[in-house]
Design a protein around this motif. Structure first.
Motif, PDB file in Angstrom:
ATOM      1  N   ASN A 183     -18.208 -35.515   7.080  1.00 54.81           N
ATOM      2  CA  ASN A 183     -17.671 -36.617   7.876  1.00 54.81           C
ATOM      3  C   ASN A 183     -16.516 -37.325   7.174  1.00 54.81           C
ATOM      4  O   ASN A 183     -15.709 -37.992   7.829  1.00 54.81           O
ATOM      5  CB  ASN A 183     -18.777 -37.628   8.187  1.00 54.81           C
ATOM      6  N   SER A 184     -16.444 -37.175   5.854  1.00 53.19           N
ATOM      7  CA  SER A 184     -15.340 -37.803   5.118  1.00 53.19           C
ATOM      8  C   SER A 184     -13.993 -37.245   5.550  1.00 53.19           C
ATOM      9  O   SER A 184     -12.980 -37.953   5.507  1.00 53.19           O
ATOM     10  CB  SER A 184     -15.534 -37.612   3.612  1.00 53.19           C
ATOM     11  N   TYR A 185     -13.960 -35.965   5.978  1.00 58.72           N
ATOM     12  CA  TYR A 185     -12.717 -35.382   6.482  1.00 58.72           C
ATOM     13  C   TYR A 185     -12.258 -36.114   7.746  1.00 58.72           C
ATOM     14  O   TYR A 185     -11.072 -36.448   7.888  1.00 58.72           O
ATOM     15  CB  TYR A 185     -12.914 -33.906   6.801  1.00 58.72           C
ATOM     16  N   ARG A 186     -13.201 -36.376   8.628  1.00 57.82           N
ATOM     17  CA  ARG A 186     -12.860 -37.068   9.868  1.00 57.82           C
ATOM     18  C   ARG A 186     -12.445 -38.512   9.578  1.00 57.82           C
ATOM     19  O   ARG A 186     -11.455 -39.000  10.138  1.00 57.82           O
ATOM     20  CB  ARG A 186     -14.064 -37.037  10.816  1.00 57.82           C
ATOM     21  N   GLU A 187     -13.209 -39.188   8.714  1.00 62.59           N
ATOM     22  CA  GLU A 187     -12.901 -40.579   8.401  1.00 62.59           C
ATOM     23  C   GLU A 187     -11.547 -40.712   7.716  1.00 62.59           C
ATOM     24  O   GLU A 187     -10.791 -41.650   7.990  1.00 62.59           O
ATOM     25  CB  GLU A 187     -14.007 -41.149   7.515  1.00 62.59           C
ATOM     26  N   GLY A 188     -11.227 -39.750   6.831  1.00 68.45           N
ATOM     27  CA  GLY A 188      -9.921 -39.787   6.182  1.00 68.45           C
ATOM     28  C   GLY A 188      -8.790 -39.585   7.169  1.00 68.45           C
ATOM     29  O   GLY A 188      -7.746 -40.241   7.076  1.00 68.45           O
ATOM     30  N   SER A 189      -9.005 -38.698   8.139  1.00 72.11           N
ATOM     31  CA  SER A 189      -7.981 -38.469   9.156  1.00 72.11           C
ATOM     32  C   SER A 189      -7.790 -39.697  10.033  1.00 72.11           C
ATOM     33  O   SER A 189      -6.660 -40.091  10.342  1.00 72.11           O
ATOM     34  CB  SER A 189      -8.367 -37.265  10.014  1.00 72.11           C
ATOM     35  N   ALA A 237      -8.395 -42.737   9.147  1.00 74.11           N
ATOM     36  CA  ALA A 237      -7.792 -43.787   8.323  1.00 74.11           C
ATOM     37  C   ALA A 237      -6.283 -43.626   8.217  1.00 74.11           C
ATOM     38  O   ALA A 237      -5.559 -44.626   8.048  1.00 74.11           O
ATOM     39  CB  ALA A 237      -8.413 -43.767   6.921  1.00 74.11           C
ATOM     40  N   LEU A 238      -5.798 -42.391   8.323  1.00 69.68           N
ATOM     41  CA  LEU A 238      -4.353 -42.142   8.272  1.00 69.68           C
ATOM     42  C   LEU A 238      -3.679 -42.319   9.621  1.00 69.68           C
ATOM     43  O   LEU A 238      -2.468 -42.119   9.742  1.00 69.68           O
ATOM     44  CB  LEU A 238      -4.095 -40.725   7.746  1.00 69.68           C
ATOM     45  N   GLY A 239      -4.456 -42.671  10.641  1.00 70.43           N
ATOM     46  CA  GLY A 239      -3.868 -42.959  11.948  1.00 70.43           C
ATOM     47  C   GLY A 239      -3.939 -41.824  12.945  1.00 70.43           C
ATOM     48  O   GLY A 239      -3.381 -41.946  14.041  1.00 70.43           O
ATOM     49  N   ALA A 240      -4.586 -40.721  12.597  1.00 69.58           N
ATOM     50  CA  ALA A 240      -4.691 -39.595  13.526  1.00 69.58           C
ATOM     51  C   ALA A 240      -5.713 -39.900  14.609  1.00 69.58           C
ATOM     52  O   ALA A 240      -6.716 -40.577  14.363  1.00 69.58           O
ATOM     53  CB  ALA A 240      -5.078 -38.325  12.774  1.00 69.58           C
ATOM     54  N   VAL A 295      -9.646 -33.235  15.373  1.00 69.75           N
ATOM     55  CA  VAL A 295     -10.473 -32.061  15.667  1.00 69.75           C
ATOM     56  C   VAL A 295      -9.699 -30.773  15.445  1.00 69.75           C
ATOM     57  O   VAL A 295     -10.198 -29.829  14.799  1.00 69.75           O
ATOM     58  CB  VAL A 295     -11.015 -32.142  17.110  1.00 69.75           C
ATOM     59  N   PHE A 296      -8.472 -30.707  15.960  1.00 69.23           N
ATOM     60  CA  PHE A 296      -7.727 -29.446  15.933  1.00 69.23           C
ATOM     61  C   PHE A 296      -6.945 -29.227  14.642  1.00 69.23           C
ATOM     62  O   PHE A 296      -6.626 -28.077  14.316  1.00 69.23           O
ATOM     63  CB  PHE A 296      -6.769 -29.375  17.133  1.00 69.23           C
ATOM     64  N   ARG A 297      -6.654 -30.275  13.896  1.00 74.40           N
ATOM     65  CA  ARG A 297      -5.876 -30.108  12.667  1.00 74.40           C
ATOM     66  C   ARG A 297      -6.720 -30.213  11.405  1.00 74.40           C
ATOM     67  O   ARG A 297      -6.314 -29.715  10.348  1.00 74.40           O
ATOM     68  CB  ARG A 297      -4.753 -31.160  12.613  1.00 74.40           C
ATOM     69  N   ILE A 298      -7.876 -30.835  11.487  1.00 75.78           N
ATOM     70  CA  ILE A 298      -8.709 -31.042  10.305  1.00 75.78           C
ATOM     71  C   ILE A 298     -10.046 -30.318  10.423  1.00 75.78           C
ATOM     72  O   ILE A 298     -10.421 -29.509   9.566  1.00 75.78           O
ATOM     73  CB  ILE A 298      -8.959 -32.551  10.061  1.00 75.78           C
ATOM     74  N   VAL A 299     -10.791 -30.607  11.507  1.00 72.94           N
ATOM     75  CA  VAL A 299     -12.159 -30.113  11.618  1.00 72.94           C
ATOM     76  C   VAL A 299     -12.205 -28.613  11.876  1.00 72.94           C
ATOM     77  O   VAL A 299     -12.899 -27.865  11.171  1.00 72.94           O
ATOM     78  CB  VAL A 299     -12.921 -30.881  12.727  1.00 72.94           C
TER      79      VAL A 299
END
Length: 288
Positions: free
Chosen positions: A175-181, A183-186, A192-196
Protein backbone atom coordinates in the motif's frame (compact mmCIF):
# COMPACT_ATOMS: atom_id res chain seq x y z
CA UNK A 1 33.06 -20.45 4.55
CA UNK A 2 33.66 -24.09 5.47
CA UNK A 3 33.55 -23.36 9.20
CA UNK A 4 30.30 -21.46 8.75
CA UNK A 5 28.70 -24.35 6.86
CA UNK A 6 29.84 -26.85 9.49
CA UNK A 7 28.38 -24.66 12.22
CA UNK A 8 25.08 -24.40 10.36
CA UNK A 9 24.92 -28.18 9.96
CA UNK A 10 25.63 -28.70 13.67
CA UNK A 11 23.00 -26.16 14.56
CA UNK A 12 20.40 -27.93 12.40
CA UNK A 13 21.30 -31.33 13.87
CA UNK A 14 20.81 -29.97 17.39
CA UNK A 15 17.49 -28.47 16.36
CA UNK A 16 16.28 -31.76 14.86
CA UNK A 17 17.36 -33.66 18.01
CA UNK A 18 15.27 -31.34 20.13
CA UNK A 19 12.29 -31.64 17.75
CA UNK A 20 12.13 -35.02 15.98
CA UNK A 21 8.87 -33.99 14.34
CA UNK A 22 10.73 -31.32 12.36
CA UNK A 23 13.09 -33.98 11.00
CA UNK A 24 10.13 -36.16 10.00
CA UNK A 25 8.46 -33.26 8.22
CA UNK A 26 11.71 -32.40 6.43
CA UNK A 27 12.09 -35.99 5.23
CA UNK A 28 8.48 -36.02 4.00
CA UNK A 29 9.01 -32.77 2.10
CA UNK A 30 12.22 -34.06 0.51
CA UNK A 31 10.55 -37.38 -0.36
CA UNK A 32 7.54 -35.65 -1.93
CA UNK A 33 9.78 -33.36 -3.96
CA UNK A 34 11.88 -36.29 -5.16
CA UNK A 35 8.82 -38.31 -6.20
CA UNK A 36 7.28 -35.34 -8.04
CA UNK A 37 10.46 -34.47 -9.92
CA UNK A 38 11.08 -38.13 -10.76
CA UNK A 39 7.58 -38.59 -12.19
CA UNK A 40 7.89 -35.38 -14.21
CA UNK A 41 11.28 -36.38 -15.63
CA UNK A 42 9.98 -39.87 -16.42
CA UNK A 43 7.01 -38.48 -18.37
CA UNK A 44 9.14 -36.01 -20.30
CA UNK A 45 11.80 -38.65 -20.99
CA UNK A 46 9.20 -41.19 -22.12
CA UNK A 47 7.68 -38.68 -24.56
CA UNK A 48 11.08 -37.71 -25.94
CA UNK A 49 12.26 -41.30 -26.35
CA UNK A 50 9.05 -42.34 -28.10
CA UNK A 51 8.58 -39.19 -30.15
CA UNK A 52 11.95 -37.89 -31.35
CA UNK A 53 12.76 -40.94 -33.57
CA UNK A 54 9.40 -40.48 -35.33
CA UNK A 55 9.86 -36.81 -36.21
CA UNK A 56 10.25 -36.62 -39.98
CA UNK A 57 10.03 -33.94 -42.64
CA UNK A 58 6.64 -35.27 -43.76
CA UNK A 59 5.12 -34.27 -40.42
CA UNK A 60 5.78 -30.63 -41.29
CA UNK A 61 4.28 -30.68 -44.78
CA UNK A 62 2.02 -27.76 -45.60
CA UNK A 63 -1.03 -29.92 -46.30
CA UNK A 64 -2.41 -32.82 -44.28
CA UNK A 65 -2.86 -36.15 -46.06
CA UNK A 66 -3.36 -39.73 -44.93
CA UNK A 67 0.26 -40.42 -45.90
CA UNK A 68 2.05 -37.66 -43.99
CA UNK A 69 -0.54 -36.73 -41.28
CA UNK A 70 1.11 -33.31 -41.18
CA UNK A 71 0.86 -31.30 -37.96
CA UNK A 72 1.56 -27.93 -39.59
CA UNK A 73 -2.15 -27.00 -39.86
CA UNK A 74 -2.56 -27.96 -36.20
CA UNK A 75 0.34 -25.71 -35.17
CA UNK A 76 -1.18 -22.76 -37.05
CA UNK A 77 -4.62 -23.43 -35.59
CA UNK A 78 -3.13 -23.65 -32.09
CA UNK A 79 -1.39 -20.29 -32.41
CA UNK A 80 -4.56 -18.65 -33.76
CA UNK A 81 -6.70 -19.96 -30.91
CA UNK A 82 -4.10 -18.95 -28.30
CA UNK A 83 -3.93 -15.38 -29.65
CA UNK A 84 -7.71 -14.93 -29.98
CA UNK A 85 -8.44 -16.46 -26.57
CA UNK A 86 -5.81 -14.31 -24.85
CA UNK A 87 -6.97 -11.13 -26.60
CA UNK A 88 -10.45 -11.86 -25.27
CA UNK A 89 -9.72 -13.12 -21.76
CA UNK A 90 -6.68 -11.09 -20.64
CA UNK A 91 -8.22 -7.59 -20.79
CA UNK A 92 -11.46 -8.78 -19.17
CA UNK A 93 -9.62 -10.69 -16.47
CA UNK A 94 -7.17 -7.90 -15.62
CA UNK A 95 -9.76 -5.11 -15.60
CA UNK A 96 -12.16 -7.21 -13.50
CA UNK A 97 -9.42 -7.89 -10.96
CA UNK A 98 -8.48 -4.19 -10.89
CA UNK A 99 -12.07 -3.30 -10.08
CA UNK A 100 -12.35 -5.94 -7.36
CA UNK A 101 -9.11 -4.88 -5.65
CA UNK A 102 -8.81 -1.15 -6.29
CA UNK A 103 -12.34 0.18 -6.66
CA UNK A 104 -14.83 -2.17 -5.00
CA UNK A 105 -15.74 -1.49 -1.38
CA UNK A 106 -14.35 -3.96 1.13
CA UNK A 107 -16.93 -6.23 2.70
CA UNK A 108 -19.34 -5.91 -0.23
CA UNK A 109 -21.44 -9.08 -0.43
CA UNK A 110 -21.72 -8.83 -4.21
CA UNK A 111 -17.93 -8.88 -4.50
CA UNK A 112 -17.76 -11.97 -2.32
CA UNK A 113 -20.32 -13.67 -4.55
CA UNK A 114 -18.27 -12.77 -7.63
CA UNK A 115 -15.13 -14.22 -6.08
CA UNK A 116 -16.93 -17.40 -5.05
CA UNK A 117 -18.37 -17.74 -8.56
CA UNK A 118 -14.95 -17.22 -10.09
CA UNK A 119 -13.40 -19.92 -7.95
CA UNK A 120 -16.28 -22.26 -8.80
CA UNK A 121 -15.86 -21.65 -12.54
CA UNK A 122 -12.15 -22.44 -12.26
CA UNK A 123 -13.00 -25.95 -11.07
CA UNK A 124 -15.63 -26.86 -13.67
CA UNK A 125 -14.56 -29.73 -15.99
CA UNK A 126 -13.63 -28.69 -19.51
CA UNK A 127 -16.30 -30.92 -21.04
CA UNK A 128 -18.96 -28.67 -19.46
CA UNK A 129 -17.39 -25.64 -21.14
CA UNK A 130 -17.37 -27.59 -24.38
CA UNK A 131 -21.08 -28.34 -24.14
CA UNK A 132 -21.79 -24.69 -23.32
CA UNK A 133 -19.73 -23.58 -26.32
CA UNK A 134 -21.58 -26.06 -28.53
CA UNK A 135 -24.99 -24.82 -27.42
CA UNK A 136 -24.18 -21.10 -27.36
CA UNK A 137 -21.41 -20.24 -29.82
CA UNK A 138 -21.83 -23.07 -32.31
CA UNK A 139 -25.64 -23.39 -32.32
CA UNK A 140 -27.27 -20.27 -30.87
CA UNK A 141 -24.93 -17.72 -32.47
CA UNK A 142 -24.60 -19.77 -35.64
CA UNK A 143 -20.80 -19.78 -35.76
CA UNK A 144 -20.69 -23.51 -36.42
CA UNK A 145 -17.60 -25.59 -35.65
CA UNK A 146 -15.01 -22.84 -35.95
CA UNK A 147 -11.81 -21.53 -34.46
CA UNK A 148 -13.72 -18.50 -33.19
CA UNK A 149 -16.16 -20.66 -31.24
CA UNK A 150 -13.27 -22.66 -29.79
CA UNK A 151 -11.27 -19.56 -28.88
CA UNK A 152 -14.21 -17.89 -27.10
CA UNK A 153 -14.96 -21.09 -25.20
CA UNK A 154 -11.35 -21.32 -24.04
CA UNK A 155 -11.38 -17.62 -23.17
CA UNK A 156 -14.24 -18.30 -20.75
CA UNK A 157 -12.28 -21.25 -19.35
CA UNK A 158 -9.12 -19.29 -18.57
CA UNK A 159 -10.89 -16.11 -17.44
CA UNK A 160 -11.28 -17.25 -13.78
CA UNK A 161 -7.59 -18.21 -13.60
CA UNK A 162 -6.45 -14.85 -14.92
CA UNK A 163 -8.84 -12.99 -12.63
CA UNK A 164 -7.73 -14.80 -9.47
CA UNK A 165 -3.99 -14.61 -10.16
CA UNK A 166 -4.25 -10.93 -11.11
CA UNK A 167 -6.27 -10.21 -7.99
CA UNK A 168 -3.68 -11.87 -5.75
CA UNK A 169 -0.85 -10.10 -7.57
CA UNK A 170 -2.53 -6.72 -7.03
CA UNK A 171 -3.09 -7.48 -3.36
CA UNK A 172 0.62 -8.29 -2.99
CA UNK A 173 1.61 -4.76 -4.08
CA UNK A 174 2.44 -2.78 -0.89
CA UNK A 175 0.00 0.00 0.00
CA UNK A 176 2.99 2.31 0.43
CA UNK A 177 3.30 2.38 -3.38
CA UNK A 178 -0.23 3.69 -3.69
CA UNK A 179 0.16 6.17 -0.83
CA UNK A 180 3.41 7.49 -2.30
CA UNK A 181 1.75 7.99 -5.67
CA UNK A 182 -1.21 9.81 -4.11
CA UNK A 183 1.19 11.98 -2.09
CA UNK A 184 2.86 13.10 -5.33
CA UNK A 185 -0.49 14.21 -6.72
CA UNK A 186 -1.33 11.27 -8.98
CA UNK A 187 -4.95 10.27 -9.35
CA UNK A 188 -6.48 6.86 -8.78
CA UNK A 189 -6.44 5.80 -12.44
CA UNK A 190 -2.86 6.95 -13.00
CA UNK A 191 -1.72 5.19 -9.83
CA UNK A 192 -3.32 1.93 -10.89
CA UNK A 193 -1.92 1.88 -14.42
CA UNK A 194 1.49 3.46 -13.79
CA UNK A 195 2.39 2.10 -10.35
CA UNK A 196 0.24 -0.85 -9.27
CA UNK A 197 -0.11 -2.83 -12.50
CA UNK A 198 3.60 -2.71 -13.46
CA UNK A 199 4.53 -3.86 -9.95
CA UNK A 200 2.06 -6.75 -10.18
CA UNK A 201 2.99 -7.71 -13.74
CA UNK A 202 5.12 -10.79 -12.87
CA UNK A 203 2.18 -12.30 -10.99
CA UNK A 204 -0.22 -11.37 -13.77
CA UNK A 205 2.01 -13.00 -16.37
CA UNK A 206 2.16 -16.17 -14.31
CA UNK A 207 -1.62 -16.39 -14.55
CA UNK A 208 -1.46 -15.78 -18.28
CA UNK A 209 1.13 -18.55 -18.62
CA UNK A 210 -1.21 -20.93 -16.77
CA UNK A 211 -3.98 -19.90 -19.13
CA UNK A 212 -1.81 -20.53 -22.18
CA UNK A 213 -0.91 -23.96 -20.85
CA UNK A 214 -4.59 -24.82 -20.47
CA UNK A 215 -5.38 -23.54 -23.97
CA UNK A 216 -2.59 -25.50 -25.63
CA UNK A 217 -3.41 -28.71 -23.76
CA UNK A 218 -7.20 -28.55 -24.09
CA UNK A 219 -8.96 -31.23 -26.12
CA UNK A 220 -12.48 -31.97 -24.87
CA UNK A 221 -13.87 -28.45 -25.21
CA UNK A 222 -12.40 -28.00 -28.70
CA UNK A 223 -13.88 -31.24 -30.00
CA UNK A 224 -17.35 -29.71 -29.45
CA UNK A 225 -16.54 -26.21 -30.70
CA UNK A 226 -13.58 -25.99 -33.09
CA UNK A 227 -13.98 -29.40 -34.71
CA UNK A 228 -11.29 -31.73 -36.05
CA UNK A 229 -10.69 -30.56 -39.62
CA UNK A 230 -6.99 -30.96 -40.43
CA UNK A 231 -6.62 -27.96 -42.72
CA UNK A 232 -5.13 -24.49 -42.57
CA UNK A 233 -8.10 -22.18 -41.83
CA UNK A 234 -9.29 -19.63 -44.35
CA UNK A 235 -10.73 -17.43 -41.61
CA UNK A 236 -11.80 -17.55 -37.97
CA UNK A 237 -15.09 -19.20 -38.89
CA UNK A 238 -13.28 -22.16 -40.42
CA UNK A 239 -13.10 -25.43 -38.51
CA UNK A 240 -9.69 -26.71 -37.43
CA UNK A 241 -7.87 -28.92 -34.96
CA UNK A 242 -5.17 -27.86 -32.52
CA UNK A 243 -2.06 -29.86 -31.64
CA UNK A 244 -3.71 -31.55 -28.67
CA UNK A 245 -6.78 -32.50 -30.73
CA UNK A 246 -4.50 -33.65 -33.55
CA UNK A 247 -2.61 -35.89 -31.16
CA UNK A 248 -5.86 -37.24 -29.69
CA UNK A 249 -7.32 -38.04 -33.11
CA UNK A 250 -4.14 -39.81 -34.29
CA UNK A 251 -3.98 -41.88 -31.11
CA UNK A 252 -7.69 -42.75 -31.14
CA UNK A 253 -7.54 -43.94 -34.75
CA UNK A 254 -4.81 -46.40 -33.78
CA UNK A 255 -3.06 -46.11 -37.16
CA UNK A 256 -0.61 -43.31 -36.40
CA UNK A 257 0.61 -43.96 -32.85
CA UNK A 258 4.22 -43.07 -33.73
CA UNK A 259 3.10 -39.79 -35.28
CA UNK A 260 1.04 -39.09 -32.14
CA UNK A 261 4.21 -39.40 -30.03
CA UNK A 262 6.02 -37.06 -32.42
CA UNK A 263 3.15 -34.57 -32.08
CA UNK A 264 3.49 -34.79 -28.29
CA UNK A 265 7.15 -33.78 -28.59
CA UNK A 266 6.26 -30.79 -30.76
CA UNK A 267 3.50 -29.82 -28.33
CA UNK A 268 5.97 -30.01 -25.43
CA UNK A 269 8.44 -27.80 -27.31
CA UNK A 270 5.73 -25.26 -28.17
CA UNK A 271 4.68 -24.99 -24.52
CA UNK A 272 8.31 -24.56 -23.43
CA UNK A 273 8.86 -21.81 -26.01
CA UNK A 274 5.72 -19.96 -24.93
CA UNK A 275 6.75 -20.18 -21.26
CA UNK A 276 10.27 -18.97 -22.09
CA UNK A 277 8.92 -15.98 -24.03
CA UNK A 278 6.53 -15.14 -21.18
CA UNK A 279 9.32 -15.32 -18.58
CA UNK A 280 11.54 -13.07 -20.71
CA UNK A 281 8.72 -10.55 -21.00
CA UNK A 282 8.15 -10.66 -17.25
CA UNK A 283 11.85 -10.00 -16.55
CA UNK A 284 11.97 -7.08 -19.00
CA UNK A 285 8.83 -5.53 -17.55
CA UNK A 286 10.16 -5.96 -14.01
CA UNK A 287 13.50 -4.35 -14.88
CA UNK A 288 11.75 -1.54 -16.74
Amino acid sequence: MIKTKVQNIRHRLKMYRRSPLSLVLLLLVVLSTTITVTILLFIIGYILVKGIPNITADLFAWEYTSQNVSLTPAVINTLIIVVVALLTAVPLGIFSAVYLVEYARHGNKLIEIIRLTTETLAGIPSIIYGLFGLLFFVTALGWGFSLLAGAFTLAIMILPVIMRTTEEALKAVPNSYREGSFALGAGKLRTVFRIVLPSAMPGILSGIILGVGRIVGETAALLYTAGTVAEIPKNLLSSGRTLSVHMYVLASEGLYINQAYATAVVLLVVVMIINWISNMMAKKITKG
